[in-house]
Design an enzyme around this catalytic site. Structure first.
Site, PDB file in Angstrom:
ATOM      1  N   ASP A   1     -10.379 -92.921  58.910  1.00 56.08           N
ATOM      2  CA  ASP A   1      -9.701 -92.434  57.717  1.00 56.08           C
ATOM      3  C   ASP A   1      -8.852 -91.225  58.096  1.00 56.08           C
ATOM      4  OD1 ASP A   1     -11.525 -90.416  58.117  1.00 56.08           O
ATOM      5  OD2 ASP A   1     -12.810 -90.966  56.417  1.00 56.08           O
TER       6      ASP A   1
ATOM      7  N   ASP B   1     -10.060 -74.507 -19.859  1.00 52.10           N
ATOM      8  CA  ASP B   1     -11.065 -74.141 -18.855  1.00 52.10           C
ATOM      9  C   ASP B   1     -12.184 -75.168 -18.807  1.00 52.10           C
ATOM     10  OD1 ASP B   1     -12.240 -72.127 -16.962  1.00 52.10           O
ATOM     11  OD2 ASP B   1     -13.816 -72.157 -18.492  1.00 52.10           O
TER      12      ASP B   1
ATOM     13  N   ASP C   1      31.105 -61.480  74.836  1.00 52.54           N
ATOM     14  CA  ASP C   1      31.582 -62.780  74.343  1.00 52.54           C
ATOM     15  C   ASP C   1      31.702 -62.690  72.824  1.00 52.54           C
ATOM     16  OD1 ASP C   1      32.253 -65.339  73.822  1.00 52.54           O
ATOM     17  OD2 ASP C   1      30.462 -66.265  74.681  1.00 52.54           O
TER      18      ASP C   1
ATOM     19  N   GLU D   1      -4.413 -73.766 -10.107  1.00 54.99           N
ATOM     20  CA  GLU D   1      -3.598 -73.218 -11.188  1.00 54.99           C
ATOM     21  C   GLU D   1      -2.141 -73.645 -11.032  1.00 54.99           C
ATOM     22  OE1 GLU D   1      -4.581 -71.625 -13.766  1.00 54.99           O
ATOM     23  OE2 GLU D   1      -6.524 -70.708 -13.343  1.00 54.99           O
TER      24      GLU D   1
ATOM     25  N   ARG E   1      -3.400 -51.547  40.941  1.00 56.09           N
ATOM     26  CA  ARG E   1      -3.614 -52.042  39.582  1.00 56.09           C
ATOM     27  C   ARG E   1      -5.079 -52.006  39.188  1.00 56.09           C
ATOM     28  NH1 ARG E   1      -0.392 -57.611  40.009  1.00 56.09           N
ATOM     29  NH2 ARG E   1      -1.412 -57.511  42.034  1.00 56.09           N
TER      30      ARG E   1
ATOM     31  N   LYS F   1       4.677 -65.117   8.975  1.00 54.35           N
ATOM     32  CA  LYS F   1       3.935 -66.373   8.949  1.00 54.35           C
ATOM     33  C   LYS F   1       4.208 -67.111   7.645  1.00 54.35           C
ATOM     34  CE  LYS F   1       0.202 -64.410  11.772  1.00 54.35           C
ATOM     35  NZ  LYS F   1      -1.246 -64.129  11.838  1.00 54.35           N
TER      36      LYS F   1
ATOM     37  N   LYS G   1      16.204 -40.358  16.537  1.00 58.75           N
ATOM     38  CA  LYS G   1      15.858 -40.082  17.930  1.00 58.75           C
ATOM     39  C   LYS G   1      16.995 -39.377  18.656  1.00 58.75           C
ATOM     40  CE  LYS G   1      13.103 -44.320  18.027  1.00 58.75           C
ATOM     41  NZ  LYS G   1      12.940 -45.666  18.657  1.00 58.75           N
TER      42      LYS G   1
ATOM     43  N   GLN H   1     -20.747 -76.467  -5.773  1.00 61.22           N
ATOM     44  CA  GLN H   1     -21.848 -77.256  -6.314  1.00 61.22           C
ATOM     45  C   GLN H   1     -22.494 -78.021  -5.160  1.00 61.22           C
ATOM     46  OE1 GLN H   1     -20.780 -80.262  -9.161  1.00 61.22           O
ATOM     47  NE2 GLN H   1     -22.772 -80.198 -10.172  1.00 61.22           N
TER      48      GLN H   1
ATOM     49  N   LYS I   1      19.703 -53.687  14.593  1.00 60.59           N
ATOM     50  CA  LYS I   1      18.303 -54.100  14.537  1.00 60.59           C
ATOM     51  C   LYS I   1      18.157 -55.224  13.534  1.00 60.59           C
ATOM     52  CE  LYS I   1      13.898 -51.839  15.268  1.00 60.59           C
ATOM     53  NZ  LYS I   1      13.187 -50.532  15.235  1.00 60.59           N
TER      54      LYS I   1
END
Length: 1738
Positions: free
Chosen positions: A1514, A1312, A566, A1221, A775, A1268, A1084, A1189, A1056
């Site tokens: 319940d 100072d 079929d 400063e 692992r 940073k 490389k 102090q 890069k």
């Protein structure tokens, strides 16, 4: 022998309670650990003769006390309590110390005839022996004593004398009463029992009573000292009866220590003893450690050779043992020797060895504990018998016991207070109660049989139910068909036209009748066809025909089945019961309707192309088995329709044949046909059968030794249980496991290591392959340096001249290397196969896949084996990447010869190549994902399709996968780094994944670049390379080329991103950084060959003379070393590059001088100088001060002249000196706006920031080299801004803290002092900070809308035309939009509530008036999604009413409650309460299951109270179980489940649980019994007789009278059984029940009729749902959800199956409640199929 040696230290530890009591009497506290430390380690270093095991010698104690109490730095105050306590033990000894404390001896009598020189009498020896000794007393010779069995120590450790010991007691009086007559001096006491035992054959010495003896020196009969050496038998016994020093140093050290004590050997005897018992290496180690222990005069170890040789000589010393000095030397020598033995025997700590000691299957806990303690002694410096180590030993004993014992020990109550002995006793109990192997097998067999029986019963029930349902459906179907046919027939008769009198019924012609019709066929009448089942006995219907051809017979599960072919059926169908069915099912749609049918389990089917497994649909209703398209596809069938009918042929047009095929090769049936492989003919397979995996079998490297896998020092075995595995996956990997077992690659084992096996399905097939998860093993194995070649530059060793290639892929390469038996247990895994009798662990005998070091180990092994081949064939190029080999040659003949040699070599070495993957002697091959052709490498189409087929990333992980795949192809993409720049920020952790147009553009550009990827030439190491470099916006781009004739052929495209420091440089310097970066990457590929750099800048001069203000010394040195290597790097002429190809343009670019440009870009202000201006308006001095102090850092800044302070201010606490400063310098520049200024500062930081670093910081975006943000960012920006305020400016640096009288010195000192004074005296004013933070909310940014102006007009605000903003209450008015942004930002930072934020804003004294602040703030807080998910919400839902029964026993509430402690296994109480009467029934149970609920319901409730109508519970597992619900359905019980986490819904039974628990608690306290099951009836009695809300008790409601308390019935009940009083009582009871029940039912009905205020939520509302069990940092509310259905007390929302109580939700719409909702209006539109919805405010 065999008795213990008691020392003063062990004696005090054994009586530690008394020691603490004596210490308390001395008003001090002592600790056991410090007591042992001071006695054994600290006091022996005082050089007073204190032994390591302590002493009760009062003189030594006094000397140690003097050292401890020494004033100054040499004293030891922390040791005072301990030496005071020790002194108290010696001077006031308790009973257990007295036998060890000797009184001082009386003065000795002068000898009558001394044979040796006498020594002056003394009370104590000047030096101590190995153990504390006291001076022996003189006395007469006692009678010989027999060794008593008193259990005391065999050796008197408190005397200095060697054996035989002198009697320490005073001499006894004479028998005749001559008490004053003493024993003659010439007589010596008898030897001690120990000496008699050891030296029984020797004569006892006769020594002078005043002379100390040192054995083996013994005084003879004539007064001469005699020497007794060791006997050979003693040395022989000691050596053979004790382990070696390396094996057990502790035991041998104890033996030598006892020999040194008992035998008192000389220096020569010690050497003989060491030479006999130790090896040469061990002896040298002991002597070295002993010499290290020699201490100098200061009590510390010394390294002076003269002192070391004097105390511990290596050559025979000239010590005179007849003198006290010689004997003292010998005693000191023995002490040092013993210390050397102890130090040399101290093995390094190896806890891994200790943790490796585990209990055997049949090993008793006592034996295991002994092995564990022995491991502690051998591999650690800890003593397992030490009480301080008992906890560690106990934990090791628990964790390393057998699994069943360890688990039960961990569950012991009060485990921390259990001693080691208690644990051993518990373990012995568990060990003795173990079931025997026979019992375990019997239990497993019994459980298996029960499981099979249950499964068989369930299958039978399911089959019966299925048959019943099928018969019912067939009956309906038959009835429908029969009725339909009858209707059709009847309808047809009604519709047939009426014939005329002369009309034929057959041909409808007139003139004849049907029987005479010439058109009607004549002949014998055939047999009537059988009536079909569907037509039953209908005579007028046509029967069902047999199934037409074509049909085919196949074997399914070994049985022939005839199928109807079929092609319209998608799946093949079986009609008969095929055996077990799977849980999968499918919906089948047919002409008569749809129905769900189940699939069979996999069946073996014999096809023409082999035997495969297939799952059929089981359709019993189908009239014939169907062969659908699924099996026809596997069959590769061809269907031909001819005159004789349809024929089903095979793929080659031949009749189908049966071919048997192994199931593991099933996947080959589905493989698509490949192009014929002309390179690998039959000759290659036949000529080299040992080289191919298909003909040579599994390989084995014959030249490689078995591999040993070293573990880390701290590694312990890891055992991970096998993950659950599906039946399909288990059957899929079973053939592979069987094959590996047959080949010996897998073997059964027992190992403490175990890791799971993961079945991985091969793509495109139904086959599985086993993959082990190693692992955890990889974490515990030592790391080795990976030497696998880098595929990035591997092809650099392939010259373009070699254009004939052979590629071989070694099959099962790792399995060619053997594993050493000691390393095989590391890779064990679980496997069970009942058919093969395997139930346990298997492990690998070969190198496994998944092990982290397998590629490196195999790569190195294959390199070693192929080294000879490379030497013998120098003209061939052989590249190896693990198991992938590439052979290149210049001609086809050389390639064929080299390939033959390589295959022969591989076969001889034991390696096997895959013939299916081999590419032999071709000019175009695929290797490592590259296409090699004509000296060039291309990207393969598969690699491109992999990248192009990836969908647009939705998560950071998908983006990382795309960048990783595309990054492999970056050599073909010019400017890949710049192209992918928008994508990399989204891969960082914690970054919001916001995919915008820039990211989509970059994504598409990368894909487009891959489609146009060019061919790259292979690097030719014989030619020079050219590197074209360009830089743009911090990205370096370049192309590496080589000349091919007059053209430049690209070898690789490089790109890069520059680091943050270099990205902030001027363009010329950025080009230097770009060249350096790309030169390093190009190295490389070039392998150090000459490189010519071409760029648009003349960077060579910059590298040779770099500017000093931009580059650090380290970076400058790095660039010069890399780029000024003239032998390797050369600079070409300046060229202009094409941005697309990065190759030079034909025209020349604009020329510029890089040095001149850098000179102009060195500073922020061009006219800024560091020389004083002669015509300056002001000369100021600035300084900042920061000091501590009183523990607080204070800071100040000042601007002064030489004589006066211009400005001084205290800064906030914690301000650094550098920041102060910068603030001072910035303030000076602000005050000198528009003037000429000379400003002096002594800060190098501020000076360099203004002149040099400020411009650098600005260019690089105020970032450090790590990317940073720099410190003092705001101050630096303010300084850079203030530099342009003065008209002319000179910032001069001057030395700080000058003492001269020059103007600079005076001004610097003034500044100072002013800064310091301001920091100390003034209060910092944080509101007047110097640095003004730039804020977007300034008046010049305010933009008012029309709505804002209307609101401001209503408020009465005034518009300031000069300043262009509105003013209200003296403050600038912030527009509504600005107010929203500010408040929204503040709320995102704090997430405070409306009231808290309002109070915070009112206290902040903002300089602005925020328009519509309260309204905006309320809107923000109410619409915050995070607050809605987390904040608690008060429930405004009112209590509903509780439904009750109308009579007793009809409505019950049920609940389980847990009661602890659970005695005798009863932990739970099942409570039933009748809601009508309040009658309670409670049953103790051991489990909380549905079986218990149904059992009590049917056995207890139903027989006594009748069948309930309603049960309320319940949502517990026992109540929602299918068992409980099925029982309720069968019994007709309406089981109502209450809302989850809403105990008020089951309030009646919940309150009764509390009542029962409280009553039981009171009863246990009153009776003292812990058996709550015994007390339960009393608690039930109380509950049943407690009046309810209507003043009636449950007993009265149920029985109509109070319970009898003291009226006891007559024992003879026969007299009252039929008495009138009993009958009257029963009638009265009937009347009373009706009088009580009817009012109660009416009262309950009145409660139900009372209207209940429903909750405000309606269908369509959006609500948050409370999360009842929140995890860590998880929001309290989930959603929002849309309400679908409602009741007066509960809601049904979209996405949650259970009903939710209204108290557990809160509104999620912006209005904050359901009352504030929008109104929608529906309007018609012109299109009749559309409507218009408009939203209006309420």
């Amino acid at each position: 022998m065999g008795q213990t040696v008691t020392t003063p230290l062990s004696l005090t530890l054994g009586h530690w309670k008394d020691v603490e009591r004596i210490a308390h009497n001395q008003s001090v506290d002592v600790k056991k650990r410090r007591w042992v430390t001071f006695c054994s380690a600290e006091w022996p270093t005082f050089n007073v003769g204190w032994p390591r095991d302590g002493t009760f010698n009062r003189d030594l104690i006094t000397q140690v006390k003097i050292k401890v109490f020494s004033p100054g730095p040499h004293g030891h105050p922390d040791q005072v309590p301990y030496i005071v306590t020790w002194e108290a033990l010696a001077f006031d000894p308790p009973p257990w110390v007295k036998p060890f404390v000797h009184p001082k001896p009386p003065p000795p009598l002068p000898p009558s005839a001394p044979s040796l020189p006498l020594e002056p009498p003394r009370s104590t020896p000047p030096r101590s022996s190995l153990y504390p000794a006291l001076t022996p007393s003189l006395g007469a010779k006692p009678k010989p004593q027999v060794l008593s069995d008193s259990g005391g120590p065999l050796i008197d450790l408190l005397t200095e004398d060697p054996p035989p010991y002198r009697d320490p007691r005073p001499p006894p009086s004479d028998r005749d009463g001559n008490g004053g007559e003493a024993t003659p001096a010439g007589e010596a006491p008898d030897p001690s029992p120990m000496a008699s035992r050891l030296r029984g054959r020797r004569e006892p010495p006769v020594a002078d009573s005043t002379t100390s003896q040192a054995f083996p020196l013994r005084a003879g009969g004539n007064g001469q000292l005699q020497y007794w050496p060791f006997s050979s038998s003693d040395l022989y016994n000691w050596k053979n009866n004790n382990p070696s020093f390396s094996e057990d140093p502790g035991k041998l050290t104890a033996l030598i220590e006892s020999v040194l004590i008992t035998h008192q050997p000389t220096w020569d005897d010690c050497q003989q003893l060491l030479g006999t018992l130790l090896t040469g290496e061990e002896k040298q180690r002991v002597l070295l450690e002993a010499r290290k222990a020699v201490r100098g005069d200061d009590g510390r170890p010394t390294q002076l050779p003269n002192e070391v040789d004097a105390a511990f000589p290596l050559e025979r010393p000239d010590w005179d043992y007849t003198t006290q000095a010689g004997r003292n030397h010998l005693v000191h020598y023995r002490q040092l020797l013993l210390a050397g033995l102890q130090n040399a025997g101290r093995s390094p700590t190896n806890l891994a060895k200790v943790k490796g000691i585990t209990q055997g299957p049949n090993e008793s806990p006592s034996a295991f504990l002994e092995r564990l303690k022995e491991a502690y002694r051998r591999y650690t410096p800890y003593d397992p018998e030490d009480p301080g180590q008992e906890t560690n030993v106990s934990m090791s004993f628990i964790w390393q016991s057998a699994p069943d014992i360890g688990r039960k020990l961990e569950r012991l109550e009060d485990l921390k207070n259990k001693t080691l002995g208690d644990l051993v006793r518990e373990a012995e109990k568990i060990f003795n109660k173990r079931e025997t192997p026979e019992e375990r097998e019997e239990r497993i067999r019994r459980e298996t049989e029960e499981k099979e029986e249950r499964r068989r019963t369930e299958d039978e029930q399911k089959e019966k139910e299925r048959d019943r349902r099928r018969h019912r459906e067939m009956s309906k179907l038959l009835a429908t068909v029969v009725s339909g046919q009858k209707q059709d027939r009847q309808g047809g008769e009604r519709r047939r036209s009426q014939l005329d009198r002369d009309q034929c019924a057959y041909c409808k012609e007139k003139g004849h009748w049907a029987k005479d019709c010439p058109k009607k066929p004549r002949g014998p009448r055939g047999p009537r066809p059988q009536t079909s089942l569907l037509t039953l006995d209908d005579q007028g219907g046509q029967g069902q025909e047999p199934p037409p051809e074509p049909r085919i017979t196949l074997k399914v599960g070994g049985q022939p089945v005839t199928f109807l072919v079929d092609t319209g059926a998608q799946h093949s169908v079986l009609t008969q019961n095929p055996g077990p069915l799977s849980d999968k099912s499918a919906w089948v749609q047919g002409a008569t309707g749809g129905k769900r049918y189940r699939w069979t389990t996999d069946r073996k089917v014999h096809l023409a192309t082999g035997k495969v497994t297939h799952s059929f649909l089981h359709v019993p209703d189908c009239p014939y088995p169907l062969l659908g398209r699924d099996l026809l596809t596997k069959l590769k069938a061809q269907i031909h329709f001819e005159g004789s009918g349809a024929q089903v042929m095979g793929p080659m047009g031949q009749p189908l044949q049966v071919l048997t095929l192994n199931i593991e090769d099933e996947h080959r049936l589905h493989e698509t046909s490949k192009e014929p492989d002309v390179s690998l003919g039959s000759t290659w397979l036949s000529d080299f059968p040992q080289a191919w995996a298909e003909t040579g079998g599994m390989g084995l490297a014959v030249r490689q030794a078995p591999l040993i896998i070293p573990l880390k020092a701290t590694s312990t075995p890891v055992s991970i249980k096998q993950y659950p595995m599906s039946q399909e996956a288990r059957l899929g990997i079973k053939p592979h496991i069987q094959r590996l077992l047959d080949q010996g690659i897998l073997v059964p084992c027992q190992s403490p290591w175990n890791t799971p096996l993961l079945p991985v399905k091969k793509p495109g097939t139904n086959d599985y392959r086993p993959v082990q998860d190693l692992r955890e093993v990889n974490k515990r194995v030592e790391d080795i340096h990976p030497t696998v070649p880098n595929p990035y530059n591997l092809l650099s060793g392939l010259p373009p001249s070699h254009q004939w290639y052979t590629v071989l892929d070694l099959k099962d390469a790792f399995f060619c290397l053997r594993l050493h038996p000691t390393s095989q247990p590391l890779f064990a895994f679980e496997w069970r196969d009942p058919e093969m009798g395997i139930s346990g662990q298997l492990t690998w005998t070969r190198l496994p896949q998944g092990f982290k070091n397998s590629p490196t180990l195999f790569d190195e092994a294959l390199h070693r084996d192929l080294a000879d081949f490379r030497i013998q064939h120098p003209d061939l190029i052989l590249l190896q990447y693990v198991d992938d080999l590439l052979l290149a040659a210049t001609s086809e003949l050389d390639c064929q010869q080299g390939t033959r040699a390589l295959l022969q070599t591989l076969g001889n070495l034991g390696y096997r190549a895959s013939a299916k993957k081999a590419q032999i002697c071709q000019k175009q091959v695929k290797y490592l994902g590259y296409l090699l052709k004509e000296g060039q490498r291309w990207l393969t189409e598969a690699r491109k399709e992999t990248v192009m087929g990836q969908p647009t990333p939705k998560t950071p992980r998908q983006l990382r996968e795309f960048l990783g795949t595309a990054g492999f192809c970056r050599l073909w993409i010019p400017g890949f780094a710049e192209m992918a720049a928008p994508l990399y920020p989204l891969t960082k952790t914690g970054t919001l994944f916001n995919w915008g147009p820039d990211q989509q553009k970059a994504y598409q550009e990368i894909k487009q670049a891959l489609l146009t990827a060019p061919a790259l030439g292979l690097p030719d190491l014989t030619k020079p390379f050219e590197l074209f470099v360009d830089e743009k916006q911090g990205y370096a781009k370049g192309v590496l080329t080589q000349k091919l004739g007059p053209w430049r052929r690209p070898v690789a495209y490089l790109s890069k991103k520059l680091d943050p420091v270099a990205a902030g440089w001027p363009p010329c310097l950025r080009m230097v950084a770009a060249i350096a970066v790309l030169t390093k990457d190009a190295g490389k590929l070039t392998m150090g060959q000459p490189l010519v750099i071409l760029a648009p800048h003349a960077v060579e001069a910059l590298v040779k003379q770099p500017p000093d203000r931009w580059l650090s010394n380290a970076r400058m040195t790095h660039y010069q070393a890399l780029l000024l290597d003239t032998d390797r790097v050369q600079f070409g002429p300046v060229v202009a590059l094409n941005p697309a190809t990065l190759l030079p343009l034909p025209e020349e670019g604009l020329q510029h001088n890089c040095l001149d440009i850098l000179a102009e870009a060195h500073g922020t202000r061009p006219d800024l100088t560091d020389q004083p201006l002669p015509d300056a308006d002001h000369t100021w001095y600035t300084d900042g001060s920061s000091l501590l102090q009183e523990g607080q850092r204070k800071a100040g800044a000042a601007v002064t002249t030489e004589t006066e302070v211009i400005w001084a201010k205290a800064l906030p606490a914690g301000t650094s000196a550098q920041r102060a400063e910068l603030i001072a310098l910035t303030q000076a520049l602000k005050m000198a706006e528009g003037k000429k200024l000379n400003v002096y500062t002594d800060s190098r930081y501020a000076f360099a920031t203004a002149h040099i670093h400020g411009e650098i910081y600005r260019r690089r975006g105020l970032l450090t080299s790590e990317g940073k943000e720099i410190k003092n960012k705001d101050e630096i920006l303010a300084l850079l801004k203030a530099l342009f305020l003065p008209k002319r400016l000179s910032i001069i640096h001057c030395p700080g803290h000058q003492k001269g009288h020059s103007a600079e010195a005076r001004g610097n000192r003034m500044a100072d002092q002013a800064a310091r004074k301001a920091a100390i005296t003034e209060t910092p004013d944080t509101s007047t900070l110097l640095i003004e933070n730039s804020s977007p909310y300034t008046s010049e940014h305010f933009h008012y809308t029309v709505t804002d102006i209307k609101d401001l007009t209503k408020l009465g605000a005034i518009y300031d035309k000069t300043k262009k903003y509105w003013v209200y209450q003296g403050k600038p008015v912030m527009p509504d939009q600005f107010t929203f942004e500010l408040l929204d930002f503040l709320h995102q930072l704090t997430h405070l509530s409306f009231s808290k934020m309002k109070a915070l804003l009112e206290r902040s004294h903002s300089p602005y008036y925020m328009l519509n602040r309260d309204r905006t703030l309320k809107n923000i807080t109410e619409t915050c999604k995070a607050c809605a998910q987390v904040n608690a919400s008060k429930s405004a839902v009112k209590q509903g009413t509780r439904v009750r029964g109308h009579r007793p026993g009809t409505h019950w509430e049920i609940d389980f409650t847990e009661i602890k402690p659970g005695l005798y296994g009863y932990k739970y109480l099942l409570v039933f309460i009748d809601t009508f009467s309040g009658w309670i029934e409670a049953f103790p149970t051991k489990k909380e299951t549905a079986k218990v609920v149904t059992k009590k319901l049917l056995e207890e409730i139903f027989p006594r109270f009748g069948m309930p109508q309603v049960l309320g519970t319940d949502n517990g597992p026992a109540f929602v179980s299918k068992v409980s619900q099925t029982v309720a359905d069968l019994l007709g019980i309406d089981w109502k489940l209450h809302c989850a986490y809403r105990p008020q819904s089951s309030g009646q039974v919940e309150r009764m649980n509390r009542t029962i628990k409280e009553t039981l608690t009171k009863l246990t306290l009153a009776t003292g019994s812990r058996d709550w099951v015994l007390l339960l009836p009393l608690a039930l009695y109380r509950a049943r007789n407690t009046p309810g809300p209507h003043g009636l008790t449950p007993y009265e409601i149920l029985y109509g009278a109070p319970p009898p308390l003291v009226n006891f019935p007559d024992p003879d009940m026969t007299r009252v059984t039929n008495s009138p009083s009993l009958q009257a009582h029963l009638q009265a009871l009937y009347l009373v029940q009706h009088e009580v029940w009817r009012p109660l039912a009416a009262a309950y009905q009145e409660q139900l009729d009372r209207p209940v205020v429903p909750h405000p939520y309606r269908v369509g509302d959006t609500v948050w749902v409370r999360r009842h069990q929140t995890k860590n940092l998880e929001p309290r509310w989930k959603g929002p959800y849309t309400v679908l259905l409602t009741t007066p007390t509960a809601l049904k929302v979209d996405g949650i199956a259970a009903w939710i109580h209204a108290a557990h939700v809160k509104a999620a719409d912006p209005g904050g409640g359901p009352s504030s909702r929008l109104t929608w209006r529906v309007q018609r539109s012109q299109n009749p199929l559309k409507i218009r919805l408009t939203r209006e405010a309420p």
